[in-house]
Design a protein around this motif. Structure first.
Motif, PDB file in Angstrom:
ATOM      1  N   GLY A   1      -5.993   6.523   4.231  1.00  0.00           N
ATOM      2  CA  GLY A   1      -6.440   5.130   4.239  1.00  0.00           C
ATOM      3  C   GLY A   1      -5.663   4.283   3.243  1.00  0.00           C
ATOM      4  O   GLY A   1      -5.653   3.062   3.314  1.00  0.00           O
TER       5      GLY A   1
ATOM      6  N   PHE B   1      -5.522  -9.819   7.904  1.00  0.00           N
ATOM      7  CA  PHE B   1      -4.636  -8.892   7.205  1.00  0.00           C
ATOM      8  C   PHE B   1      -3.426  -8.696   8.098  1.00  0.00           C
ATOM      9  O   PHE B   1      -3.558  -8.242   9.230  1.00  0.00           O
ATOM     10  CB  PHE B   1      -5.402  -7.586   6.990  1.00  0.00           C
TER      11      PHE B   1
ATOM     12  N   GLY C   1      -7.667  -5.474   3.164  1.00  0.00           N
ATOM     13  CA  GLY C   1      -7.202  -4.097   3.141  1.00  0.00           C
ATOM     14  C   GLY C   1      -7.851  -3.343   1.993  1.00  0.00           C
ATOM     15  O   GLY C   1      -8.277  -3.936   1.000  1.00  0.00           O
ATOM     16  N   ASP C   2      -7.918  -2.049   2.127  1.00  0.00           N
ATOM     17  CA  ASP C   2      -8.403  -1.185   1.067  1.00  0.00           C
ATOM     18  C   ASP C   2      -7.325  -0.121   0.867  1.00  0.00           C
ATOM     19  O   ASP C   2      -7.115   0.686   1.763  1.00  0.00           O
ATOM     20  CB  ASP C   2      -9.739  -0.558   1.503  1.00  0.00           C
ATOM     21  N   PRO C   3      -6.581  -0.131  -0.206  1.00  0.00           N
ATOM     22  CA  PRO C   3      -6.826  -0.720  -1.526  1.00  0.00           C
ATOM     23  C   PRO C   3      -6.151  -2.067  -1.818  1.00  0.00           C
ATOM     24  O   PRO C   3      -6.170  -2.497  -2.980  1.00  0.00           O
ATOM     25  CB  PRO C   3      -6.254   0.339  -2.461  1.00  0.00           C
ATOM     26  N   GLU C   4      -5.590  -2.760  -0.822  1.00  0.00           N
ATOM     27  CA  GLU C   4      -4.923  -4.040  -1.121  1.00  0.00           C
ATOM     28  C   GLU C   4      -5.870  -5.031  -1.786  1.00  0.00           C
ATOM     29  O   GLU C   4      -5.484  -5.816  -2.663  1.00  0.00           O
ATOM     30  CB  GLU C   4      -4.366  -4.665   0.161  1.00  0.00           C
TER      31      GLU C   4
ATOM     32  N   ASP D   1       0.854  -1.183   0.000  1.00  0.00           N
ATOM     33  CA  ASP D   1       0.000   0.000   0.000  1.00  0.00           C
ATOM     34  C   ASP D   1       0.894   1.239   0.000  1.00  0.00           C
ATOM     35  O   ASP D   1       2.086   1.137   0.264  1.00  0.00           O
ATOM     36  CB  ASP D   1      -0.861  -0.059   1.278  1.00  0.00           C
TER      37      ASP D   1
ATOM     38  N   ARG E   1      -9.934  -7.982   8.266  1.00  0.00           N
ATOM     39  CA  ARG E   1     -10.679  -7.741   7.024  1.00  0.00           C
ATOM     40  C   ARG E   1      -9.687  -7.590   5.900  1.00  0.00           C
ATOM     41  O   ARG E   1      -8.481  -7.505   6.125  1.00  0.00           O
ATOM     42  CB  ARG E   1     -11.446  -6.434   7.204  1.00  0.00           C
TER      43      ARG E   1
ATOM     44  N   ASN F   1      -5.276  -6.670  10.922  1.00  0.00           N
ATOM     45  CA  ASN F   1      -6.645  -6.237  10.670  1.00  0.00           C
ATOM     46  C   ASN F   1      -7.460  -7.492  10.408  1.00  0.00           C
ATOM     47  O   ASN F   1      -6.906  -8.514   9.989  1.00  0.00           O
ATOM     48  CB  ASN F   1      -6.715  -5.301   9.454  1.00  0.00           C
TER      49      ASN F   1
ATOM     50  N   LYS G   1       0.595   4.680   1.951  1.00  0.00           N
ATOM     51  CA  LYS G   1      -0.302   5.305   2.928  1.00  0.00           C
ATOM     52  C   LYS G   1      -0.226   6.826   2.954  1.00  0.00           C
ATOM     53  O   LYS G   1      -1.183   7.479   3.344  1.00  0.00           O
ATOM     54  CB  LYS G   1      -0.011   4.756   4.322  1.00  0.00           C
TER      55      LYS G   1
HETATM   56  N1  GLY Z   1      -4.764  -0.152   3.364  1.00  0.00           N
HETATM   57  C1  GLY Z   1      -4.623  -0.368   4.747  1.00  0.00           C
HETATM   58  C2  GLY Z   1      -5.834  -0.859   5.410  1.00  0.00           C
HETATM   59  O1  GLY Z   1      -6.794  -1.258   4.769  1.00  0.00           O
HETATM   60  O2  GLY Z   1      -5.860  -0.873   6.615  1.00  0.00           O
END
Ligand code: GLY
Ligand code: AMP
Length: 419
Positions: free
Chosen positions: A218, A261, A282-285, A204, A280, A278, A206
């Motif tokens: 994010g 994650f 990742g966003d944008p992973e 990512d 869930r 995490n 950041k």
């Molecule tokens: N891209 C990092 C996250 O989703 O926490």
């Protein structure tokens, strides 16, 4: 089946599930203008009772949860009580993301490598702790779900001290952590009580601006696979982190069923350390990882939600994926919303999932049906290809076709693997 969430990650999940032969009706709560093209959106709030009620009414066989908050609030527990399979862990295990202290204690128990830390409260000698941790720089973490705003990394002793004091005042305690030097990577591990499957590692970006400058966001873009996770690093991650965590999480009364994650720091000796967990995608992973998965997405997610993962083999596409995020002016502090997204409609009409396409995030439509930016992170342009440089260029070609007043994006996504 039902996908919960409204970001680029959830659009990526819907696109990947829409390509599955096993998905009939796809529903999204609340979804966005992108998910609306392939799923039925439901404008509900993230209230657990309402979500489960809808899943029951729809006769859903699977609920896939995008964001962490509903998991921490017990959505998976409520789905189980209603007899519906849920991709995403129960609240007790979602606590791995909800509490950084809990994550640290779990890692200590499981023997997983992570930064040394100290818990500080009103009775602690803060000056002595700041001396102990040398401060090159200091890393201070609040123990709350703060959407990325709960961490301060600073070489300024006064700033570190002030953040520590404020956090103790508001939360009762705070964590002071040793700084880990190295290169970051994200690893997504789908798991259940029977097995785990590691998806290719990604990276990512950041910080808001090129060259990793500016405020934390994010995530402004990502690429996958990330070469910093070489075959030997991957082996170390599996042996030192994934195996012990899976053993711990699979052994709970209700096993962890979802994706873990793992936020990693890879040091100069190629040794991996956990920066964060995490619970869930990742966003944008997610946007760059799912398109590289050849295995039917429904089979993978449903398998993990029902302790059937041991029967699902993970197959991957070769190649690389890049996604570049378009942010609204003012993001992350105060994004300006409501501006038109010129060129997007034509772009969506010509884009092809699996080649070059757009993941919608903060995109809505106005009264006339035209696309407008409705969030901080607006959308991301994603491309898939065999060569990273060409894939990066394909993603930027899409981005350059979109016109958002004041909008901005980084022009160096994937630079670490390309330079
Ligand atoms: N891209 C990092 C996250 O989703 O926490
Ligand atoms: P977290 O919310 O724990 O992921 O922290 C946010 C960001 O702060 C991470 O993505 C890292 O870039 C950075 N960070 C957190 N902890 C450390 C650490 N111990 N050493 C170096 N950087 C860190």
């Amino acid at each position: 089946m039902v996908v919960v969430g409204s970001g680029g990650r959830e659009h990526a999940l819907c696109l990947s599930l829409d390509a599955s032969a096993h998905v009939g009706a796809l529903h999204c709560v609340p979804g966005n203008a992108g998910t609306a093209q392939i799923a039925t959106n439901h404008a509900l709030t993230m209230d657990i009772e309402g979500l489960v009620g809808l899943a029951v009414d729809l006769g859903a066989d699977l609920v896939v949860v995008g964001p962490e908050a509903p998991l921490c609030d017990g959505l998976a527990d409520a789905c189980h009580a209603a007899g519906i399979a849920c991709f995403g862990p129960v609240a007790a295990l979602a606590h791995l993301e909800g509490s950084k202290l809990h994550a640290k204690e779990t890692m200590e128990e499981a023997g997983v490598p992570t930064a040394a830390y100290k818990r500080l409260d009103a009775h602690s000698d803060i000056e002595a702790a700041l001396d102990d941790f040398a401060g090159d720089p200091w890393v201070v973490k609040r123990d709350v779900l703060a959407g990325g705003k709960g961490v301060v990394v600073t070489s300024d002793r006064d700033e570190a001290k002030t953040f520590i004091e404020l956090s103790i005042k508001s939360d009762g305690f705070v964590l002071l952590e040793a700084f880990l030097p190295g290169e970051e990577a994200s690893m997504l591990v789908v798991m259940d009580g029977t097995a785990y499957r590691t998806l290719p590692a990604s990276q990512d970006h950041k910080r808001a601006y090129d060259g990793d400058e500016g405020p934390n966001t994010g995530g402004m873009g990502a690429y996958c696979p990330a070469p910093v996770v070489s075959t030997s690093v991957h082996e170390k991650i599996v042996e030192r982190i994934v195996e012990p965590m899976h053993q711990h999480l699979a052994g709970q009364d209700t096993p962890y069923r979802g994706v873990l994650f793992i936020g990693l720091m890879i040091d100069e000796h190629d040794d991996p350390y956990v920066v964060e967990f995490n619970v869930r995608f990742g966003d944008p992973e997610c946007q760059v990882t799912l398109p590289l998965v050849k295995t039917d997405m429904y089979s993978l997610l449903h398998g993990a939600a029902t302790d059937g993962l041991q029967n699902v083999q993970l197959e991957l596409h070769t190649g690389t994926a890049v996604t570049v995020v378009l942010a609204s002016e003012g993001y992350p502090a105060a994004p300006i919303k409501g501006r038109p997204l010129g060129g997007l409609e034509a772009l969506v009409a010509q884009a092809t999932y699996g080649q070059a396409w757009v993941n919608f995030a903060g995109v809505s439509t106005d009264e006339s049906g035209a696309y407008i930016a409705s969030g901080g992170r607006v959308l991301s342009c994603t491309a898939l290809g065999s060569n990273l440089l060409a894939t990066q260029q394909k993603a930027y070609e899409l981005m350059n076709a979109i016109d958002l007043e004041g909008g901005y994006f980084r022009t160096d996504i994937a630079h670490r693997a390309i330079d």
